[in-house]
Design a protein around this motif. Structure first.
Motif, short mmCIF file in Angstrom:
data_model
loop_
_atom_site.label_atom_id
_atom_site.label_comp_id
_atom_site.label_asym_id
_atom_site.label_seq_id
_atom_site.Cartn_x
_atom_site.Cartn_y
_atom_site.Cartn_z
N LEU A 69 100.33 77.60 80.40
CA LEU A 69 99.75 77.53 81.74
C LEU A 69 98.29 77.07 81.67
N ALA A 70 97.57 77.58 80.68
CA ALA A 70 96.17 77.17 80.52
C ALA A 70 96.07 75.68 80.21
N GLU B 188 98.19 73.30 81.21
CA GLU B 188 98.45 72.55 82.43
C GLU B 188 97.24 72.57 83.36
N TYR B 189 96.58 73.72 83.45
CA TYR B 189 95.39 73.81 84.28
C TYR B 189 94.26 72.96 83.71
N GLU C 138 94.58 70.21 81.98
CA GLU C 138 94.88 68.81 82.31
C GLU C 138 94.47 68.49 83.74
N PHE C 139 94.75 69.41 84.65
CA PHE C 139 94.39 69.23 86.05
C PHE C 139 92.88 69.11 86.22
N ARG C 140 92.13 69.98 85.57
CA ARG C 140 90.68 69.95 85.67
C ARG C 140 90.10 68.71 85.00
N PHE D 107 97.51 65.06 84.27
CA PHE D 107 98.26 65.87 85.24
C PHE D 107 98.94 64.92 86.21
N PRO E 149 102.67 68.28 90.35
CA PRO E 149 103.12 69.67 90.11
C PRO E 149 104.52 69.76 89.52
N SER F 154 104.44 69.30 85.80
CA SER F 154 103.93 70.51 85.14
C SER F 154 104.99 71.60 85.08
#
Length: 218
Positions: free
Chosen positions: A152-153, A155-156, A158-160, A170, A173, A176
């Motif tokens: 989960l970290a 994926e987050y 990548e988003f940031r 990313f 959704p 992910s």
């Protein structure tokens, strides 16, 4: 004759493969070649820099073995280095984009297996050095939760990263979600096998079989 009390699994034969460490070092060399290709062929200095860092990370287990004399099972070293190799090659050689989404999901499978193995080995060494025989259920749950949290970290992150640098790691959704599905499949597979081992042997017993120090063991 088969020992019914302590059955032999495929992974036991895998651990004893004479060329396991050679496979690990070959993967390190391939990772280094990808890093060099990032500089000389792709002229992608950003990804090449991270690839050279990945090479350094891949050598940490070998460095620990050399400095403190511990001997890790080669599949752990191989899977973690293969994870770094696939990730770096995916960006530098564009495999992530050319073979999307198959390559991406395959990377998540390999990464989750490698990290699951790593987390378990950390618990194994901790239990062996302290003499603590952690309960099987606690070990398995700890391994699964830790790997899922790391997924989960990732994926987050990548988003940031996409927000800050304009990259496209990313995708959306749904991508992910499928990444996490493959993480769960790989983690569940390894965790189920570890659970079977811990039904047959204690954590301390596995530590003595799987972790060796210089001058002892195979």
């Amino acid at each position: 004759m088969t020992d019914l009390k302590h059955p032999r699994y495929f992974i036991d034969s895998l651990f004893e493969w004479d060329y396991g460490n050679a496979a690990y070092y070959v993967t390190v060399v391939l990772l280094f070649m990808v890093a060099v290709a990032g500089v000389l062929i792709r002229n992608d200095l950003f990804r090449a820099r991270w690839a050279f860092i990945a090479v350094a990370l891949s050598l940490l287990p070998a460095l620990c073995e050399w400095i403190i004399g511990i001997r890790f099972p080669w599949p752990m070293k191989f899977l973690l280095t293969l994870t770094l190799l696939m990730h770096m090659a995916g960006g530098i050689l564009l495999f992530y984009f050319t073979y999307y989404p198959i390559y991406d999901k395959l990377c998540h499978l390999v990464a989750a297996m490698g990290i699951t193995f790593l987390v378990f080995m950390c618990i194994l060494v901790l239990g062996g050095l302290t003499g603590r025989n952690f309960r099987r259920e606690m070990v398995v749950v700890c391994v699964v939760i830790t790997v899922m949290a790391m997924g989960l970290a990732w994926e987050y992150a990548e988003f940031r990263l996409d927000i800050r640098s304009g990259s496209t790691y990313f995708v959306n959704p749904f991508d992910s979600i499928f990444d996490m599905v493959f993480n769960i499949l790989a983690t569940a597979y390894v965790a189920a096998n570890l659970n079977e081992y811990l039904k047959q042997e204690s954590l301390i017993s596995l530590y003595r079989r799987w972790i060796h120090w210089r001058g002892e063991g195979p």
